[in-house]
Write an enzyme that holds these catalytic residues in place. Structure first.
Site, PDB file in Angstrom:
ATOM      1  CB  ALA B 121      39.284  40.807  30.983  1.00  0.00           C
ATOM      2  CE  LYS B 122      46.084  43.662  32.311  1.00  0.00           C
ATOM      3  NZ  LYS B 122      47.394  44.280  32.023  1.00  0.00           N
ATOM      4  N   GLY B 123      42.455  40.703  36.270  1.00  0.00           N
ATOM      5  CA  GLY B 123      41.746  40.785  37.552  1.00  0.00           C
ATOM      6  C   GLY B 123      41.752  42.176  38.166  1.00  0.00           C
ATOM      7  N   GLY B 125      40.153  42.517  41.573  1.00  0.00           N
ATOM      8  CA  GLY B 125      39.643  42.345  42.934  1.00  0.00           C
ATOM      9  C   GLY B 125      40.517  43.018  43.970  1.00  0.00           C
ATOM     10  CD  GLU B 126      44.333  39.747  46.089  1.00  0.00           C
ATOM     11  OE1 GLU B 126      43.949  38.588  45.949  1.00  0.00           O
ATOM     12  OE2 GLU B 126      45.529  40.073  46.198  1.00  0.00           O
TER      13      GLU B 126
END
Lengths: 329, 168
Positions: B121-123, B125-126
């Protein structure tokens, strides 16, 4: 915020009597949606607030009759937006009330206060600047960030280039409304809403010319069956914003011919701005496309934008076209 | 009851882990008044394996909302002469209201990225904030043929660009 005394007036005479001393010393309090933030921002520091919300002779109701509609000074913007007679006979006023602020503010803010509210100029409202309107020496907006400021009578012959923020006021002027004022002896006078407003001057650093008087009510005359009206407002976002520019347009049509016209602009001058040349260009004509475009051109012909607000010229022109086109359908 | 311990693990030393994304905006532009309405926005972001779908949907809705603010509204204005910020409160610094936010469609990718880390999995948020302004700006260009190269794309900037291009 500095300490202040809170008094509640039982009637308008007591309210005015409690406003002793210089103008800044005591302030009438109704909805408070403008006054309280001005105090919090350190722009105004009255020693006394005189609450008129329960003054027995200052009405807050809206009454419709064959002669027109009377709106009590203490009626809220929400009352105006929701009133059946206003929605059917003066729809632009209901639309303007609905377009103002947020539901929470509309539930508090009164019609009287809406007319008397102070400009949103960010120099005026920031006590750091102590601008001319706040009692200081000069207008910092004229050479500074005047993105939301006046395009009419904005040059340095005028001491202030802030705009009147009300959405209701242009509509009331367009509808030939009158405002009823009462002084401390109980004497009343009615004057056109248009004449309530005047650009601030060195002798009177406000946008309204009231003596020691209280706004009692606003009266809308009965309109002819052929009257059409339209309010258009441009904000920087879809809701909760003061007008960058607004247009209150009214035409009295007789067999498709414009017998009388009002075109009143908001957010572009220190007072609701009547575009008289454009009104004249509409009279005796129809709402045809070329007439509409010519009126829109004339509405902004006298505009003299400042360094950061040239966009208000095409914006206002565009709103005038929108409003007039909407009435032609 | 079975118990266990999990660990995301380190990022790989020989790869740069990135969340790639694409957004497509559809706008309506009124050249007469400079009003821009974002009609639809689709966001597809490769954040690897989606572990909590609701959380990812909501990160995307929130990021796009902030991105719409950057694209069209949020501006810090300063008085040049004094350095005093003029838009120092939420009345003058305009963030999007619910009326400014379009329906955001999350086009779910959900491709586990086994090269990224142990949970693939990867972020997220931004990343959804980043493509909004360029997508909106491109859509405005597509609609009226003018480029606004500064954000926020206010009525003032768009009307000025339209005037320069002779469109009105």
């Amino acid at each position: 915020m500095r300490p202040f005394e809170y008094r509640r007036a039982a009637h308008s005479r007591e309210a005015i009597a409690l406003c002793t001393g210089p103008e800044e010393e005591a302030k009438l309090l109704a909805g408070g949606t403008d006054l309280i933030p001005l105090m919090k921002d350190g722009v105004l520091h009255p020693r006394r607030l005189v609450d008129i919300k329960r003054a027995a002779d200052v009405p807050g109701d809206i009454r419709a009759s064959d002669h027109g509609i009377t709106i009590g000074a203490l009626a809220t913007l929400a009352d105006v937006a929701d009133h059946a007679a206003i929605s059917s006979h003066a729809a632009m006023l209901a639309e303007a009330a609905q377009a103002a602020a947020t539901p929470q503010l509309r539930a508090m803010a009164t019609v009287g206060g809406n007319l008397l509210q102070r400009p949103r100029c960010w120099y005026y409202r920031n006590s750091h600047f102590h601008c001319w309107l706040a009692g200081g020496e000069r207008c910092q907006a004229r050479e500074g960030r005047n993105d939301r400021h006046a395009i009419f009578e904005s040059d340095d012959e005028n001491p202030c280039c802030a705009v009147h923020p009300s959405d209701l006021a242009p509509c009331l002027v367009a509808l030939d409304a009158q405002v009823l004022l009462r002084d401390e002896d109980g004497a009343e006078r009615a004057l056109p809403v248009e004449h309530l407003f005047a650009p601030p001057s060195p002798e009177r650093r406000t946008e309204t010319r009231l003596g020691r008087e209280i706004v009692v009510e606003v009266r809308l005359p009965a309109l002819s069956p052929g009257t059409r009206g339209c309010f258009r407002k441009a904000m920087s976002r879809s809701a909760w914003g003061f007008a960058l520019s607004s247009v209150a347009a009214r035409v009295d049509l007789e067999d498709g011919r414009i017998a009388e016209a009002r075109l009143v602009l908001g957010g572009v001058a220190s007072v609701p701005w009547r575009a008289r040349q454009a009104e004249q260009a509409l009279r005796e004509r129809s709402l045809a496309g070329d007439v509409v475009r010519r009126a829109a051109d004339l509405a902004v012909a006298d505009a003299r934008p400042l360094g950061h607000n040239a966009y208000k010229v095409p914006l206002t022109r565009g709103l005038v076209i929108e409003a007039l086109d909407a009435m032609s359908r | 009851m079975p118990t266990g311990e999990g660990l995301r693990g380190d990022n790989p030393a020989d790869k740069s882990v990135r969340t790639f994304g694409v957004q497509i905006a559809e706008v309506a532009v009124d050249p007469g008044t400079g009003r821009v309405t974002v009609e639809r926005l689709v966001a597809a972001h490769d954040c690897g394996r989606i572990i909590n779908p609701r959380l990812v949907d909501s990160q995307i809705a929130g990021g796009v909302t902030q991105g719409l603010g950057f694209a069209l509204l949020e501006e810090r204005l300063v008085d040049d002469a004094s350095g005093v910020p003029l838009t120092a409160n939420l009345e003058e610094y305009h963030v999007p209201t619910i009326a400014d936010v379009t329906r955001v469609r999350h086009a779910v990718v959900d491709e586990p990225d086994f090269a990224a880390n142990a949970i693939a999995a990867k972020g997220i948020g931004e990343p959804p904030m980043i493509p909004v302004a360029p997508a909106v700006a491109n859509a405005i260009f597509d609609a009226v043929g003018v480029r606004v190269t500064e954000t926020p794309i206010t009525r003032a900037r768009l009307l000025a660009a339209l005037a320069r291009a002779g469109v009105s």
